[in-house]
Design a protein around this motif. Structure first.
Motif, PDB file in Angstrom:
ATOM      1  N   TRP A 293     -25.530  57.257 -22.443  1.00  0.00           N
ATOM      2  CA  TRP A 293     -25.839  56.554 -21.208  1.00  0.00           C
ATOM      3  C   TRP A 293     -27.310  56.738 -20.844  1.00  0.00           C
ATOM      4  O   TRP A 293     -27.977  57.664 -21.312  1.00  0.00           O
ATOM      5  CB  TRP A 293     -24.961  57.058 -20.058  1.00  0.00           C
ATOM      6  CG  TRP A 293     -25.088  58.528 -19.786  1.00  0.00           C
ATOM      7  CD1 TRP A 293     -24.358  59.524 -20.359  1.00  0.00           C
ATOM      8  CD2 TRP A 293     -26.018  59.164 -18.894  1.00  0.00           C
ATOM      9  NE1 TRP A 293     -24.764  60.751 -19.885  1.00  0.00           N
ATOM     10  CE2 TRP A 293     -25.778  60.558 -18.978  1.00  0.00           C
ATOM     11  CE3 TRP A 293     -27.010  58.697 -18.031  1.00  0.00           C
ATOM     12  CZ2 TRP A 293     -26.515  61.484 -18.241  1.00  0.00           C
ATOM     13  CZ3 TRP A 293     -27.739  59.616 -17.297  1.00  0.00           C
ATOM     14  CH2 TRP A 293     -27.490  60.991 -17.406  1.00  0.00           C
ATOM     15  N   SER A 294     -27.802  55.840 -20.012  1.00  0.00           N
ATOM     16  CA  SER A 294     -29.131  55.972 -19.420  1.00  0.00           C
ATOM     17  C   SER A 294     -29.133  55.201 -18.108  1.00  0.00           C
ATOM     18  O   SER A 294     -28.328  54.287 -17.906  1.00  0.00           O
ATOM     19  CB  SER A 294     -30.226  55.444 -20.354  1.00  0.00           C
ATOM     20  OG  SER A 294     -30.124  54.038 -20.510  1.00  0.00           O
ATOM     21  N   VAL A 295     -30.023  55.582 -17.204  1.00  0.00           N
ATOM     22  CA  VAL A 295     -30.174  54.927 -15.908  1.00  0.00           C
ATOM     23  C   VAL A 295     -31.659  54.817 -15.586  1.00  0.00           C
ATOM     24  O   VAL A 295     -32.495  55.483 -16.202  1.00  0.00           O
ATOM     25  CB  VAL A 295     -29.456  55.703 -14.777  1.00  0.00           C
ATOM     26  CG1 VAL A 295     -27.950  55.679 -14.939  1.00  0.00           C
ATOM     27  CG2 VAL A 295     -29.974  57.133 -14.698  1.00  0.00           C
ATOM     28  N   VAL A 296     -31.971  53.972 -14.592  1.00  0.00           N
ATOM     29  CA  VAL A 296     -33.358  53.829 -14.152  1.00  0.00           C
ATOM     30  C   VAL A 296     -33.484  54.230 -12.687  1.00  0.00           C
ATOM     31  O   VAL A 296     -32.581  53.999 -11.886  1.00  0.00           O
ATOM     32  CB  VAL A 296     -33.880  52.386 -14.353  1.00  0.00           C
ATOM     33  CG1 VAL A 296     -33.986  52.043 -15.826  1.00  0.00           C
ATOM     34  CG2 VAL A 296     -33.001  51.371 -13.620  1.00  0.00           C
TER      35      VAL A 296
ATOM     36  N   LYS B  87     -38.326  51.810 -17.046  1.00  0.00           N
ATOM     37  CA  LYS B  87     -38.249  53.016 -17.861  1.00  0.00           C
ATOM     38  C   LYS B  87     -36.979  53.812 -17.580  1.00  0.00           C
ATOM     39  O   LYS B  87     -36.705  54.149 -16.423  1.00  0.00           O
ATOM     40  CB  LYS B  87     -39.464  53.908 -17.600  1.00  0.00           C
ATOM     41  CG  LYS B  87     -40.776  53.353 -18.120  1.00  0.00           C
ATOM     42  CD  LYS B  87     -41.909  54.348 -17.886  1.00  0.00           C
ATOM     43  CE  LYS B  87     -43.230  53.787 -18.394  1.00  0.00           C
ATOM     44  NZ  LYS B  87     -44.355  54.736 -18.132  1.00  0.00           N
ATOM     45  N   PRO B  88     -36.221  54.144 -18.609  1.00  0.00           N
ATOM     46  CA  PRO B  88     -35.075  55.035 -18.405  1.00  0.00           C
ATOM     47  C   PRO B  88     -35.549  56.410 -17.954  1.00  0.00           C
ATOM     48  O   PRO B  88     -36.609  56.887 -18.378  1.00  0.00           O
ATOM     49  CB  PRO B  88     -34.418  55.092 -19.787  1.00  0.00           C
ATOM     50  CG  PRO B  88     -34.945  53.900 -20.527  1.00  0.00           C
ATOM     51  CD  PRO B  88     -36.320  53.667 -19.996  1.00  0.00           C
TER      52      PRO B  88
ATOM     53  N   HIS C  13     -33.711  62.110 -20.234  1.00  0.00           N
ATOM     54  CA  HIS C  13     -32.444  62.827 -20.182  1.00  0.00           C
ATOM     55  C   HIS C  13     -32.627  64.293 -19.810  1.00  0.00           C
ATOM     56  O   HIS C  13     -31.726  64.907 -19.215  1.00  0.00           O
ATOM     57  CB  HIS C  13     -31.694  62.701 -21.514  1.00  0.00           C
ATOM     58  CG  HIS C  13     -30.561  61.719 -21.455  1.00  0.00           C
ATOM     59  ND1 HIS C  13     -29.262  62.094 -21.207  1.00  0.00           N
ATOM     60  CD2 HIS C  13     -30.545  60.371 -21.574  1.00  0.00           C
ATOM     61  CE1 HIS C  13     -28.480  61.016 -21.194  1.00  0.00           C
ATOM     62  NE2 HIS C  13     -29.246  59.960 -21.416  1.00  0.00           N
TER      63      HIS C  13
ATOM     64  N   GLN D  41     -25.919  52.759 -11.081  1.00  0.00           N
ATOM     65  CA  GLN D  41     -26.078  54.141 -11.533  1.00  0.00           C
ATOM     66  C   GLN D  41     -24.855  55.002 -11.231  1.00  0.00           C
ATOM     67  O   GLN D  41     -24.434  55.817 -12.067  1.00  0.00           O
ATOM     68  CB  GLN D  41     -27.327  54.765 -10.898  1.00  0.00           C
ATOM     69  CG  GLN D  41     -28.621  54.075 -11.277  1.00  0.00           C
ATOM     70  CD  GLN D  41     -29.083  53.093 -10.214  1.00  0.00           C
ATOM     71  OE1 GLN D  41     -28.300  52.664  -9.361  1.00  0.00           O
ATOM     72  NE2 GLN D  41     -30.355  52.735 -10.238  1.00  0.00           N
TER      73      GLN D  41
END
Length: 257
Positions: free
Chosen positions: A43-46, A51-52, A55, A76
């Motif tokens: 997973w990733s979020v902004v 840009k992510p 982590h 998110q």
């Protein structure tokens, strides 16, 4: 009466209309495919637009008590919940909170949603959360130092707050000129859409009121609230000439010792 006293209710209604129109990308809930990936740890979020978030800015998600501060929209929060966190989403817009509930029901996620003004988190006890995620949203309130103070209060010692916000430089230029490719300095910081356009014009244009806050309030405001800022990056706007010259978003990682 101070016209700014109407800002929360004005922007609540404006964001509810944004959800109804479906044209604002920040009101579109996350897809089932991304939730499925988040369940596996992918997973990733902004915090900003593109840009992510690195982590390494996150602790382990499993059981983490997260406050999504002014973070409605079904994006998110559901990702965090699918990754194993205990998520509370706090937002001024009932319709934006509805997006999170939609995804929670669709995906079988446990997400608590709470409506309110980001400057007032009195519904939460001191040190209620391990982690605060505050994406670009404090441009929709006219004063932000209370936001940092309340965030510090509800965060546990050793906890982290991630925040995204606008570089105030963005607001010294006239937006219509900038949208047409011309960078013309017209405004001062702090900036207020209400002072420049007025609420009636904003209502005609069907958009929430925005405010450009000084870096003193954005950065020193966090420090004065008690946070230590331990990380920072910039991000750019899509499709605007200003992005050819400077990145206009900032993201910070701050801790409560």
């Amino acid at each position: 009466m101070d016209i700014n006293s109407n800002v929360p209710s004005f922007n609540k209604e404006a964001w509810d209309r944004q959800v109804q129109s479906g044209k604002n990308p920040w009101t579109v809930p996350v897809s089932p495919e991304l939730i499925a990936r988040a369940r596996t740890g992918d997973w990733s979020v902004v915090l900003t637009e593109n840009k992510p978030v690195p982590h390494e800015w996150f602790p382990p998600m499993d059981g983490l008590a997260i406050l999504g501060l002014a973070c409605g929209g079904g994006q998110q929060g559901p990702i965090f919940a699918a990754a194993g966190a205990n998520v509370t989403i706090f937002d001024n817009s009932p319709a934006q909170l509805g997006r999170d509930r939609e995804v929670a029901e669709r995906e079988g996620l446990n997400i608590r949603t709470v409506e309110g003004d980001m400057r007032d988190l009195s519904i939460f006890a001191n040190e209620s959360f391990d982690f605060i995620f505050h994406p670009v949203s404090n441009l929709f309130i006219h004063e932000i130092r209370p936001v940092w103070k309340e965030a510090f209060r509800v965060l546990r010692h050793g906890g982290t707050m991630l925040a995204g916000f606008m570089n105030p430089l963005f607001y010294i230029f006239d937006y219509e000129d900038m949208d047409n490719g011309n960078l013309i300095v017209k405004h001062k910081i702090p900036y207020s859409d209400i002072e420049v356009y007025g609420m009636e014009q904003l209502k005609k244009e069907d958009r929430p009121a925005e405010f450009g806050h000084s870096l003193n309030d954005q950065l020193a405001g966090q420090l004065d609230a008690g946070f230590a800022i331990i990380g920072l990056y910039e991000d750019h706007h899509n499709g605007l000439k200003i992005s050819e010259h400077i990145e206009t978003y900032l993201a910070t990682r701050a801790v409560k010792s």
